[in-house]
Design a protein around this motif. Structure first.
Motif, PDB file in Angstrom:
ATOM      1  N   VAL A 112       0.844  -1.195   0.000  1.00 19.56           N
ATOM      2  CA  VAL A 112       0.000   0.000   0.000  1.00 19.56           C
ATOM      3  C   VAL A 112       0.878   1.244   0.000  1.00 19.56           C
ATOM      4  N   TRP A 113       0.563   2.155  -0.922  1.00 18.06           N
ATOM      5  CA  TRP A 113       1.225   3.460  -0.986  1.00 18.06           C
ATOM      6  C   TRP A 113       0.352   4.451  -0.228  1.00 18.06           C
ATOM      7  N   HIS A 114       0.976   5.239   0.664  1.00 22.38           N
ATOM      8  CA  HIS A 114       0.263   6.233   1.466  1.00 22.38           C
ATOM      9  C   HIS A 114       0.665   7.623   0.986  1.00 22.38           C
ATOM     10  N   GLY A 115      -0.232   8.269   0.212  1.00 26.12           N
ATOM     11  CA  GLY A 115       0.018   9.617  -0.271  1.00 26.12           C
ATOM     12  C   GLY A 115      -0.531  10.646   0.700  1.00 26.12           C
ATOM     13  N   GLU A 116      -0.360  11.905   0.365  1.00 32.84           N
ATOM     14  CA  GLU A 116      -0.841  12.982   1.228  1.00 32.84           C
ATOM     15  C   GLU A 116      -2.358  13.034   1.282  1.00 32.84           C
ATOM     16  N   ASP A 117      -3.018  12.676   0.173  1.00 33.05           N
ATOM     17  CA  ASP A 117      -4.475  12.781   0.104  1.00 33.05           C
ATOM     18  C   ASP A 117      -5.188  11.439   0.048  1.00 33.05           C
ATOM     19  N   GLY A 118      -4.475  10.333   0.227  1.00 34.79           N
ATOM     20  CA  GLY A 118      -5.140   9.041   0.162  1.00 34.79           C
ATOM     21  C   GLY A 118      -4.142   7.911   0.013  1.00 34.79           C
ATOM     22  N   THR A 119      -4.677   6.720  -0.180  1.00 40.98           N
ATOM     23  CA  THR A 119      -3.844   5.533  -0.328  1.00 40.98           C
ATOM     24  C   THR A 119      -4.208   4.800  -1.604  1.00 40.98           C
TER      25      THR A 119
END
Length: 148
Positions: free
Chosen positions: A128-135
């Motif tokens: 899972v990639w965790h970005g600033e605005d979501g995953t």
């Protein structure tokens, strides 16, 4: 003057019919215009016209390999190519197990880097990639159960 002469030649009932049809057509056009204008204004007031941007996940390719060691199944995820990703933005998850953050010496996951964890037989594994605005799930796999 031809129109005035034609109008004068019509009888009273025909004049009334022409006025009713003309009035009805004008009413229909007015209603359509009001509905269109109300829809346009409503979309801007309610924000329906705004574009919604999804978090942009990195464009990458990962592979998952499984190894049944003496301690149980080991899942190894390998970055095959694409964007480099900050290691602290990636977690490896396997069903009810705690998520494990990717560990990398230089803090950046690039092509050829590998990361692994123990996972139970039959577990669903996700990177899972965790970005600033979501995953976003970058790769998903299923740990096979060994045949006996």
């Amino acid at each position: 003057m031809r129109i005035r002469e034609s109008w004068a030649e019509l009888d009273g009932a025909t004049k009334v019919l022409v006025e009713v049809v003309g009035g009805f057509a004008a009413l229909v056009i007015a209603v359509v215009l009001v509905v269109v204008i109300a829809a346009i204004l409503g979309s801007f007031v309610l924000g329906v016209g705004d574009s919604v941007e999804e978090p942009r996940a990195p464009q990458t390719s990962f592979s998952i390999e499984y190894d049944h060691a003496m301690t149980g199944p080991i899942v190894v995820v390998r970055h095959e190519g694409g964007d480099a990703i900050a290691a602290d933005r990636l977690t490896l998850e396997a069903d009810d197990r705690p998520a494990k953050t990717w560990q990398d010496e230089d803090g950046t996951v690039t092509a050829g880097d590998e990361f692994g964890m123990n996972a139970p037989n039959g577990a669903t594994v996700r990177l899972v990639w965790h970005g600033e605005d979501g995953t976003a799930v970058l790769v998903r796999g299923h740990v096979p159960t060994p045949e006996r």
